[in-house]
Write a protein that holds these residues in place. Sequence first.
Motif, PDB file in Angstrom:
ATOM      1  N   ASN A 572       0.762  -1.081   0.193  1.00 29.70           N
ATOM      2  CA  ASN A 572       0.152  -0.136   0.068  1.00 29.70           C
ATOM      3  C   ASN A 572       0.968   1.429   0.047  1.00 29.70           C
ATOM      4  O   ASN A 572       0.556   2.302  -0.127  1.00 29.70           O
ATOM      5  CB  ASN A 572      -0.999  -0.049   1.000  1.00 29.70           C
ATOM      6  CG  ASN A 572      -0.105  -0.146   2.626  1.00 29.70           C
ATOM      7  OD1 ASN A 572       1.026  -0.335   2.706  1.00 29.70           O
ATOM      8  ND2 ASN A 572      -0.858  -0.459   3.451  1.00 29.70           N
ATOM      9  N   SER A 578      -4.665  -0.124  -4.766  1.00 32.89           N
ATOM     10  CA  SER A 578      -5.376  -0.654  -3.753  1.00 32.89           C
ATOM     11  C   SER A 578      -5.959   0.287  -2.588  1.00 32.89           C
ATOM     12  O   SER A 578      -6.685  -0.175  -1.569  1.00 32.89           O
ATOM     13  CB  SER A 578      -4.165  -1.460  -2.971  1.00 32.89           C
ATOM     14  OG  SER A 578      -3.309  -0.441  -2.482  1.00 32.89           O
ATOM     15  N   SER A 606     -10.222  -3.645   0.808  1.00 33.39           N
ATOM     16  CA  SER A 606     -10.337  -2.329   0.887  1.00 33.39           C
ATOM     17  C   SER A 606     -11.538  -1.761   1.471  1.00 33.39           C
ATOM     18  O   SER A 606     -12.695  -2.571   1.927  1.00 33.39           O
ATOM     19  CB  SER A 606     -10.520  -1.890  -0.646  1.00 33.39           C
ATOM     20  OG  SER A 606     -10.932  -0.638  -0.630  1.00 33.39           O
TER      21      SER A 606
END
Length: 720
Positions: A572, A578, A606
Amino acid sequence: MFEPNMLLAAMNNEDGNNHNYNHEDNNNNNNEGFLRDDEFDSVNTKSGSENQEGSGNEQDPHHPNKKKRYHRHTQLQIQEMEAFFKECPHPDDKQRKQLSRELGLEPLQIKFWFQNKRTQMKNHHERHENSHLRAENEKLRGDNLRYREALANASCPNCGGPTAIGEMSFDEHQLRLENARLREEIDRISAIAAKYVGKPVSNYPLMSPPPLPPRPLELAMGNFGGDVYGNNPTDQFKSITAPTESDKPLIIDLAVAAMEELMRMVQVDEPSWNSLVLDEEEYARTFPRGIGPKPAGFRTEASREGAVVIMNHINIVEILMDVNQWSMVFAGMVSRAMTLAVLSTGVAGNYNGALQVMTAEFQVPTPLVPTRETYFARYCKQQADGSWAVVDISLDSLQPNPPVRCRRRASGCLIQEMPNGYSKVTWVEHVEVDDRGVHELYKHMVSTGHAFGAKRWVAILDRQCERLASVMATNISSGEVGVITNQEGRRSMLKLAERMVISFCAGVSASTAHTWTTLSGTGAEDVRVMTRKSVGDPGRPPGIVLSAATSFGIPVPPKRVFDFLRDENSRNEWDILSNGGVVQEMAHIANGRDTGNCVSLLRVNSANSSQSNMLILQESCTDPTASFVIYAPVDIVAMNIVLNGGDPDYVALLPSGFAILPDGNANGGGEGGSLLTVAFQILVDSVPTAKLSLGSVATVNNLIACTVERIKASMSCETV
């Protein structure tokens, strides 16, 4: 719950009953007889209302011509037997006797009536079925005629011309497609010139390559429906032809001389080698034969490397002599390869003495290093000590046009058998090349042999042997969480990952099949893009695919960059798509000695519910000469099929990822820096005939720029 065994048992029971009925009817035929042929229709048309009394077997032998007696049933008797027939078409003896008492008939009359009734119903059903089949046949005939008319009046969706199924040759069809594409390209050029310059395109002279000037993005459009390499009309790879009969004696002489040269060059005490550096003067004295003097402006690259790999020596020979296997195993180096002619298939059922004429395109995973196209002969021979040698030698003198930029002198490998299925491979790579088109960022790496040298070939072979051993492994430990132990599932997932890696490597290089367009500036970090049409390929989603790539250097060792990019815990930090979600590894397959060599299935958790089911297939692989982190979003349903051993060829993939190469500046025992290529493939429109919008280009440009900045920030470095 539906069980196939229950259905099978029911079918067997029904067949057994039918068998009993048929047996009963057969007994009737044998013992009691049917009506005569000329009497059969009369009985059927009366719906069994008349029955024969007696049978042929009961006929008095002393009165053979005695007239048979018939009995007409009453309406009440017929109605009762009709009702009983609906419930039970095959009454047993007890039921027939009961009916005979109720209706005042003989049991034999009951039996004949039911027998005739069954025959009548069977004929009725057959007539009905024949009528239905006749109607279906007429319908299919009509559909066939309509399809024939539609095909006769059809037009090609690509070129607009008429189609002639079975009459148009493949070459003619390709020419039609090419003409249509060129016509569209001319229209686009004219429109752009008129809009931005105010003059038609015909007023401007054509620019002669190299170098090609930056062009509008629409001109980079290629078509690779089922073809990973595109359809570039300037592709020199497709212009090379097979040798003629008169060329074959020269090819054989060159191949034999090259084999002798290779067998001396692989020796450690060969005087042409000064340590691991080729002494060109000594080489010229030792090997006066060959392909002639080095062309002006060309530079010599020569290297030698050895390793012990986990593969049988015969399997290595088969890989090198099969162009499809060779190009797949060395996908990081070979972007395209083709066998043009087989002059000898070998003797004694193996490749000993095999001689082929081939053409290949060698690549570096970046758009900044031009590919090396070569036209060469490949010769395989088993030596007296049982070892095998495979050698390449250029045939550029047989193909003066187009002029070559790379010549392979005697290059290849010696393969020696080792215990326990291992092999010792000694590789020699000796080329003369014009590398003036290499970008400044990669010049040092290429000139030191890190890009195309023997060490790179041996490292790839060693890595692929490890990968193949992982595919064949059966003793998989199930103690670690996430390890895939299902043998078929492992093979399917590894096969899918292999296709993803091959697609990535072929799509990120400077192959002549590609037409890259630079978006901005002239620096090393310029983003290069190209568009492709994906049509009719189950392995890619249909539509317009936009590919974007950029390369840059960072003063960080390749190992550190590789570990950062492959780790799901740090994903991330650089993965914008993402959306800051937590990335979790769901399953993985280790496929090498290094812990970084593995195939993983990642899930992005997510906060956005619409992306909660997003899965990512990722393969990370590393060797001393290069490292890759390649990934692609995958459908959860498709991955379930793959994990259960299903066919992975129908899983649509658009791979993106990173290629990490050493910059060649590792001096004094240091690790040196890295050359990093970032590449994305994004489906911008699901309609293959759609036009690419500038908004899509800007989005991809921003995506790749932000990713580069995040990587630099995370690794606390500045651009070299």
